[in-house]
Design a protein around this motif. Sequence first.
Motif, PDB file in Angstrom:
ATOM      1  N   GLU A  36       0.833  -1.190   0.000  1.00  0.00           N
ATOM      2  CA  GLU A  36       0.000   0.000   0.000  1.00  0.00           C
ATOM      3  C   GLU A  36       0.874   1.249   0.000  1.00  0.00           C
ATOM      4  O   GLU A  36       0.613   2.199  -0.723  1.00  0.00           O
ATOM      5  CB  GLU A  36      -0.908  -0.018   1.235  1.00  0.00           C
ATOM      6  N   ALA A  37       1.945   1.241   0.790  1.00  0.00           N
ATOM      7  CA  ALA A  37       2.845   2.390   0.856  1.00  0.00           C
ATOM      8  C   ALA A  37       3.539   2.589  -0.486  1.00  0.00           C
ATOM      9  O   ALA A  37       3.711   3.715  -0.942  1.00  0.00           O
ATOM     10  CB  ALA A  37       3.879   2.200   1.953  1.00  0.00           C
ATOM     11  N   ALA A  38       3.932   1.510  -1.135  1.00  0.00           N
ATOM     12  CA  ALA A  38       4.603   1.619  -2.427  1.00  0.00           C
ATOM     13  C   ALA A  38       3.666   2.239  -3.456  1.00  0.00           C
ATOM     14  O   ALA A  38       4.075   3.062  -4.265  1.00  0.00           O
ATOM     15  CB  ALA A  38       5.075   0.250  -2.893  1.00  0.00           C
ATOM     16  N   GLY A  39       2.391   1.859  -3.434  1.00  0.00           N
ATOM     17  CA  GLY A  39       1.416   2.425  -4.367  1.00  0.00           C
ATOM     18  C   GLY A  39       1.213   3.906  -4.133  1.00  0.00           C
ATOM     19  O   GLY A  39       1.068   4.681  -5.064  1.00  0.00           O
ATOM     20  N   ARG A  40       1.201   4.327  -2.887  1.00  0.00           N
ATOM     21  CA  ARG A  40       1.006   5.740  -2.582  1.00  0.00           C
ATOM     22  C   ARG A  40       2.193   6.581  -3.010  1.00  0.00           C
ATOM     23  O   ARG A  40       2.029   7.700  -3.442  1.00  0.00           O
ATOM     24  CB  ARG A  40       0.765   5.924  -1.079  1.00  0.00           C
ATOM     25  N   SER A  41       3.406   6.048  -2.848  1.00  0.00           N
ATOM     26  CA  SER A  41       4.570   6.850  -3.182  1.00  0.00           C
ATOM     27  C   SER A  41       4.670   7.094  -4.682  1.00  0.00           C
ATOM     28  O   SER A  41       5.351   7.990  -5.116  1.00  0.00           O
ATOM     29  CB  SER A  41       5.850   6.187  -2.665  1.00  0.00           C
ATOM     30  N   GLU A  42       3.961   6.304  -5.507  1.00  0.00           N
ATOM     31  CA  GLU A  42       3.987   6.487  -6.939  1.00  0.00           C
ATOM     32  C   GLU A  42       2.864   7.394  -7.429  1.00  0.00           C
ATOM     33  O   GLU A  42       2.819   7.705  -8.611  1.00  0.00           O
ATOM     34  CB  GLU A  42       3.893   5.128  -7.639  1.00  0.00           C
ATOM     35  N   SER A  43       1.949   7.808  -6.563  1.00  0.00           N
ATOM     36  CA  SER A  43       0.839   8.638  -7.006  1.00  0.00           C
ATOM     37  C   SER A  43       1.329  10.053  -7.308  1.00  0.00           C
ATOM     38  O   SER A  43       2.255  10.553  -6.709  1.00  0.00           O
ATOM     39  CB  SER A  43      -0.267   8.659  -5.961  1.00  0.00           C
ATOM     40  N   LEU A  44       0.680  10.668  -8.285  1.00  0.00           N
ATOM     41  CA  LEU A  44       1.060  12.000  -8.717  1.00  0.00           C
ATOM     42  C   LEU A  44      -0.181  12.695  -9.237  1.00  0.00           C
ATOM     43  O   LEU A  44      -0.947  12.116 -10.015  1.00  0.00           O
ATOM     44  CB  LEU A  44       2.112  11.900  -9.832  1.00  0.00           C
ATOM     45  N   ARG A  45      -0.373  13.901  -8.826  1.00  0.00           N
ATOM     46  CA  ARG A  45      -1.500  14.679  -9.332  1.00  0.00           C
ATOM     47  C   ARG A  45      -1.147  15.152 -10.733  1.00  0.00           C
ATOM     48  O   ARG A  45      -0.147  15.845 -10.931  1.00  0.00           O
ATOM     49  CB  ARG A  45      -1.760  15.866  -8.410  1.00  0.00           C
ATOM     50  N   THR A  46      -1.941  14.784 -11.722  1.00  0.00           N
ATOM     51  CA  THR A  46      -1.629  15.112 -13.109  1.00  0.00           C
ATOM     52  C   THR A  46      -2.619  16.076 -13.753  1.00  0.00           C
ATOM     53  O   THR A  46      -2.354  16.578 -14.840  1.00  0.00           O
ATOM     54  CB  THR A  46      -1.580  13.833 -13.977  1.00  0.00           C
ATOM     55  N   GLU A  47      -3.743  16.331 -13.110  1.00  0.00           N
ATOM     56  CA  GLU A  47      -4.728  17.253 -13.658  1.00  0.00           C
ATOM     57  C   GLU A  47      -5.068  18.316 -12.624  1.00  0.00           C
ATOM     58  O   GLU A  47      -5.204  18.016 -11.435  1.00  0.00           O
ATOM     59  CB  GLU A  47      -5.983  16.509 -14.098  1.00  0.00           C
ATOM     60  N   PHE A  48      -5.213  19.558 -13.111  1.00  0.00           N
ATOM     61  CA  PHE A  48      -5.432  20.692 -12.228  1.00  0.00           C
ATOM     62  C   PHE A  48      -6.601  21.526 -12.737  1.00  0.00           C
ATOM     63  O   PHE A  48      -6.581  21.986 -13.883  1.00  0.00           O
ATOM     64  CB  PHE A  48      -4.172  21.567 -12.186  1.00  0.00           C
ATOM     65  N   PRO A  49      -7.619  21.730 -11.893  1.00  0.00           N
ATOM     66  CA  PRO A  49      -8.750  22.562 -12.308  1.00  0.00           C
ATOM     67  C   PRO A  49      -8.370  24.038 -12.273  1.00  0.00           C
ATOM     68  O   PRO A  49      -7.471  24.437 -11.524  1.00  0.00           O
ATOM     69  CB  PRO A  49      -9.817  22.246 -11.259  1.00  0.00           C
ATOM     70  N   PHE A  50      -9.024  24.833 -13.090  1.00  0.00           N
ATOM     71  CA  PHE A  50      -8.790  26.276 -13.096  1.00  0.00           C
ATOM     72  C   PHE A  50     -10.078  26.998 -13.442  1.00  0.00           C
ATOM     73  O   PHE A  50     -11.041  26.391 -13.907  1.00  0.00           O
ATOM     74  CB  PHE A  50      -7.679  26.659 -14.086  1.00  0.00           C
ATOM     75  N   GLU A  51     -10.077  28.305 -13.207  1.00  0.00           N
ATOM     76  CA  GLU A  51     -11.195  29.158 -13.608  1.00  0.00           C
ATOM     77  C   GLU A  51     -10.616  30.382 -14.290  1.00  0.00           C
ATOM     78  O   GLU A  51      -9.805  31.112 -13.698  1.00  0.00           O
ATOM     79  CB  GLU A  51     -12.034  29.569 -12.399  1.00  0.00           C
ATOM     80  N   LEU A  52     -11.009  30.599 -15.529  1.00  0.00           N
ATOM     81  CA  LEU A  52     -10.505  31.724 -16.303  1.00  0.00           C
ATOM     82  C   LEU A  52     -11.031  33.047 -15.753  1.00  0.00           C
ATOM     83  O   LEU A  52     -12.176  33.116 -15.284  1.00  0.00           O
ATOM     84  CB  LEU A  52     -10.920  31.587 -17.768  1.00  0.00           C
TER      85      LEU A  52
END
Length: 165
Positions: A36-52
Amino acid sequence: MSSDALMRRQMTAPAVAEAEQNAAGRPDADGGPSAEAAGRSESLRTEFPFELPRGYVDGSGQVHRNGVMRLSTARDELVPLRDDRVRENPAYLSVVLLGRVVVRLGTLTDVHAGVIEDMFASDLAFLQDFYRRINAEGHTRAQVTCPSCAAAFAVDLAGERLGES
């Protein structure tokens, strides 16, 4: 995509760091980090919401303000260099690049260079800065100073309207 993977994908950088620290303290039976720890260390946020700031106005007059930008890949930065429009006018590079990484804008899911070039200049400048922040700096926060009291504080540029907390 599993809901667990989606949740990890949307975690903020501090939440990812905290999850990694918590997981690092829980070894499995052989003394190494748990699966479980190994899976978490590989997570990465790849999408970011924005408002123009102003919003993109489509052909029918509908205004699109909320969107999502993904992290750029090496290919995203290399492919536009072969584009004839960029060869003729190097300033067009950011338009083509943003057309590749903006994955949604309001109800539009087919965001391309033509959409980006029809945006207001203030929205284009916002997206250029947002791109730089998430790809070079790894976050969407900006240090600002209150014009009234001169207090310095951080704001998150991702999707929050000015003046709202």
